[in-house]
Design an enzyme around this catalytic site. Structure first.
Site, PDB file in Angstrom:
ATOM      1  N   ALA A 256       0.815  -1.228   0.000  1.00 16.39           N
ATOM      2  CA  ALA A 256       0.000   0.000   0.000  1.00 16.39           C
ATOM      3  C   ALA A 256       0.842   1.269   0.000  1.00 16.39           C
ATOM      4  O   ALA A 256       0.326   2.354   0.228  1.00 16.39           O
ATOM      5  CB  ALA A 256      -0.945  -0.012   1.199  1.00 16.39           C
TER       6      ALA A 256
ATOM      7  N   VAL B 257       5.938 -10.041   1.983  1.00 12.30           N
ATOM      8  CA  VAL B 257       4.805 -10.960   2.202  1.00 12.30           C
ATOM      9  C   VAL B 257       5.006 -12.331   1.554  1.00 12.30           C
ATOM     10  O   VAL B 257       4.180 -13.219   1.735  1.00 12.30           O
ATOM     11  CB  VAL B 257       3.464 -10.332   1.739  1.00 12.30           C
ATOM     12  CG1 VAL B 257       3.091  -9.151   2.615  1.00 12.30           C
ATOM     13  CG2 VAL B 257       3.511  -9.940   0.271  1.00 12.30           C
TER      14      VAL B 257
ATOM     15  N   SER C 261      -5.899 -10.320 -12.034  1.00 11.52           N
ATOM     16  CA  SER C 261      -5.545  -9.516 -13.215  1.00 11.52           C
ATOM     17  C   SER C 261      -6.249 -10.077 -14.446  1.00 11.52           C
ATOM     18  O   SER C 261      -6.571 -11.277 -14.496  1.00 11.52           O
ATOM     19  CB  SER C 261      -4.032  -9.586 -13.448  1.00 11.52           C
ATOM     20  OG  SER C 261      -3.704  -9.060 -14.723  1.00 11.52           O
TER      21      SER C 261
ATOM     22  N   TYR D 157       3.490 -14.674 -14.475  1.00  5.93           N
ATOM     23  CA  TYR D 157       2.569 -13.686 -13.899  1.00  5.93           C
ATOM     24  C   TYR D 157       1.125 -14.143 -14.103  1.00  5.93           C
ATOM     25  O   TYR D 157       0.312 -14.131 -13.168  1.00  5.93           O
ATOM     26  CB  TYR D 157       2.800 -12.323 -14.552  1.00  5.93           C
ATOM     27  CG  TYR D 157       1.928 -11.208 -14.006  1.00  5.93           C
ATOM     28  CD1 TYR D 157       2.259 -10.553 -12.814  1.00  5.93           C
ATOM     29  CD2 TYR D 157       0.773 -10.805 -14.674  1.00  5.93           C
ATOM     30  CE1 TYR D 157       1.460  -9.533 -12.309  1.00  5.93           C
ATOM     31  CE2 TYR D 157      -0.030  -9.785 -14.182  1.00  5.93           C
ATOM     32  CZ  TYR D 157       0.319  -9.153 -13.004  1.00  5.93           C
ATOM     33  OH  TYR D 157      -0.481  -8.144 -12.508  1.00  5.93           O
TER      34      TYR D 157
HETATM   35  P1  NAP Z   1       3.010  -1.259  -8.083  1.00  8.37           P
HETATM   36  O1  NAP Z   1       2.666   0.141  -8.405  1.00  8.37           O
HETATM   37  O2  NAP Z   1       4.197  -1.880  -8.711  1.00  8.37           O
HETATM   38  O3  NAP Z   1       3.085  -1.399  -6.485  1.00  8.37           O
HETATM   39  C1  NAP Z   1       3.409  -2.643  -5.932  1.00  8.37           C
HETATM   40  C2  NAP Z   1       3.234  -2.592  -4.421  1.00  8.37           C
HETATM   41  O4  NAP Z   1       3.494  -3.910  -3.917  1.00  8.37           O
HETATM   42  C3  NAP Z   1       4.211  -1.667  -3.725  1.00  8.37           C
HETATM   43  O5  NAP Z   1       3.562  -1.100  -2.596  1.00  8.37           O
HETATM   44  C4  NAP Z   1       5.323  -2.610  -3.270  1.00  8.37           C
HETATM   45  O6  NAP Z   1       6.040  -2.153  -2.107  1.00  8.37           O
HETATM   46  C5  NAP Z   1       4.512  -3.832  -2.926  1.00  8.37           C
HETATM   47  N1  NAP Z   1       5.276  -5.085  -2.927  1.00  8.37           N
HETATM   48  C6  NAP Z   1       5.901  -5.693  -3.971  1.00  8.37           C
HETATM   49  N2  NAP Z   1       6.486  -6.833  -3.574  1.00  8.37           N
HETATM   50  C7  NAP Z   1       6.216  -6.957  -2.239  1.00  8.37           C
HETATM   51  C8  NAP Z   1       6.543  -7.909  -1.253  1.00  8.37           C
HETATM   52  N3  NAP Z   1       7.290  -9.002  -1.529  1.00  8.37           N
HETATM   53  N4  NAP Z   1       6.107  -7.719   0.019  1.00  8.37           N
HETATM   54  C9  NAP Z   1       5.357  -6.619   0.330  1.00  8.37           C
HETATM   55  N5  NAP Z   1       5.013  -5.676  -0.560  1.00  8.37           N
HETATM   56  C10 NAP Z   1       5.441  -5.845  -1.838  1.00  8.37           C
HETATM   57  O7  NAP Z   1       1.781  -2.230  -8.458  1.00  8.37           O
HETATM   58  P2  NAP Z   1       0.236  -1.906  -8.784  1.00  8.37           P
HETATM   59  O8  NAP Z   1       0.124  -1.643 -10.234  1.00  8.37           O
HETATM   60  O9  NAP Z   1      -0.297  -0.939  -7.792  1.00  8.37           O
HETATM   61  O10 NAP Z   1      -0.396  -3.361  -8.564  1.00  8.37           O
HETATM   62  C11 NAP Z   1      -1.039  -3.743  -7.368  1.00  8.37           C
HETATM   63  C12 NAP Z   1      -1.631  -5.143  -7.553  1.00  8.37           C
HETATM   64  O11 NAP Z   1      -2.573  -5.118  -8.645  1.00  8.37           O
HETATM   65  C13 NAP Z   1      -0.593  -6.190  -7.937  1.00  8.37           C
HETATM   66  O12 NAP Z   1      -0.912  -7.418  -7.334  1.00  8.37           O
HETATM   67  C14 NAP Z   1      -0.726  -6.294  -9.449  1.00  8.37           C
HETATM   68  O13 NAP Z   1      -0.285  -7.538  -9.935  1.00  8.37           O
HETATM   69  C15 NAP Z   1      -2.216  -6.101  -9.597  1.00  8.37           C
HETATM   70  N6  NAP Z   1      -2.586  -5.639 -10.929  1.00  8.37           N
HETATM   71  C16 NAP Z   1      -2.115  -4.466 -11.441  1.00  8.37           C
HETATM   72  C17 NAP Z   1      -2.484  -4.052 -12.696  1.00  8.37           C
HETATM   73  C18 NAP Z   1      -2.004  -2.771 -13.309  1.00  8.37           C
HETATM   74  O14 NAP Z   1      -2.299  -2.550 -14.501  1.00  8.37           O
HETATM   75  N7  NAP Z   1      -1.320  -1.887 -12.598  1.00  8.37           N
HETATM   76  C19 NAP Z   1      -3.336  -4.853 -13.467  1.00  8.37           C
HETATM   77  C20 NAP Z   1      -3.806  -6.048 -12.917  1.00  8.37           C
HETATM   78  C21 NAP Z   1      -3.435  -6.432 -11.644  1.00  8.37           C
HETATM   79  P3  NAP Z   1       7.316  -1.119  -2.236  1.00  8.37           P
HETATM   80  O15 NAP Z   1       6.715   0.206  -2.681  1.00  8.37           O
HETATM   81  O16 NAP Z   1       7.868  -1.029  -0.876  1.00  8.37           O
HETATM   82  O17 NAP Z   1       8.237  -1.697  -3.257  1.00  8.37           O
END
Ligand code: NAP
Length: 243
Positions: free
Chosen positions: A14, A65, A143, A156
């Protein structure tokens, strides 16, 4: 609709992106928040400050996590400082866009651990508290990749498809206990995950633009409030996949 004011929510990942938007939406609706992050401490602290400014309790907690010991510490910390977790948003995730022929077994293991195993570990850890209260919300970020393959790769897509099975099983097993489990399946939401992937282009999306994290947060908030939606995948993809 259930009132979530005063309920304790944990949103993983978050510090930014979709998780940040969901945490803020839950806080605006009156929930107290635990903000999990992996490395971006300053960004997580800024989200926590913003949430406290809304009059809610909020703690940032660093934890990877994908590691069971860190998940156990994360849940213990939240429960000791805020109380039993009633809303769990499994949002933390990674994408490693790479050419198909370069994906290794260790890439596969990493993606599955962060995107899927983490959700199992967290759900198992929070369930005793939810079952004792006979109220809980589990919201998993899947996703469109689970449905069409997407723009990252098979590791993925498999991790996000696995989340749908996880969601269905928890939903079926917990339906009589006041606990719902649902998945959100977004496509191409404007975060770093998308801006860092050259294959993510708005022309892939029928509505012709990337989605906004706020649009995902609205759906997560509705799932947190609603006790009659369970076992569902809510598609939020600009029309890429129609159901
Ligand atoms: P993002 O901007 O890359 O942010 C990822 C977040 O996850 C960051 O807060 C990061 O923490 C945290 N994180 C990554 N690895 C972690 C770990 N091992 N332990 C704890 N925290 C971790 O991603 P997003 O686009 O917001 O995506 C959020 C979710 O939605 C993901 O599951 C992604 O697969 C899914 N999703 C996204 C999209 C899209 O188009 N953006 C589409 C479909 C699904 P740090 O900031 O500390 O690195």
């Amino acid at each position: 609709m259930d009132d979530i004011a005063g309920k304790v929510a944990l949103v993983t990942g978050a510090s930014r992106g979709i998780g940040r938007a969901i945490a803020l939406a839950l806080a605006r609706a009156g929930a107290d928040l635990a903000i999990n992050y992996r490395s971006r401490e300053a960004e997580a602290a800024a989200v926590a400050t913003q949430i406290r400014g809304l009059g809610r309790r909020c703690i940032p907690v660093r934890a990877d996590v994908s590691k069971s010991a860190e998940v156990a510490r994360l849940v213990e910390t939240v429960q000791a400082q805020l109380g039993a977790i009633e809303i769990l948003v499994n949002n933390a995730g990674i994408a490693r866009p790479q050419p198909l022929e370069e994906i290794t077994e260790s890439d596969w293991d990493e993606l599955l651990a962060v995107n899927l195993t983490s959700c199992f570990l967290l759900t198992q850890a929070v369930l005793p508290g939810m079952r004792a209260r006979r109220w809980g919300r589990i919201i998993n970020l899947s996703s469109v990749a689970a449905q069409v393959g997407g723009v990252v790769g098979p590791h993925y897509a498999a991790s996000k498809a696995g989340l749908l099975g996880l969601t269905h099983s928890y939903a079926a097993l917990l339906a009589k206990e006041g606990i719902t489990a649902n998945a959100i399946a977004p496509a191409l939401i404007l975060t770093e995950m998308v801006t860092s992937n050259l294959k993510a282009r708005p022309d892939l999306i029928p509505v012709g633009r990337f989605g906004d994290p706020e649009e995902v947060a609205e759906v997560a908030l509705a799932l947190a409030r609603n006790g009659y939606i369970t076992g569902q995948t809510i598609n939020l993809n600009g029309g890429w996949v129609m159901s």
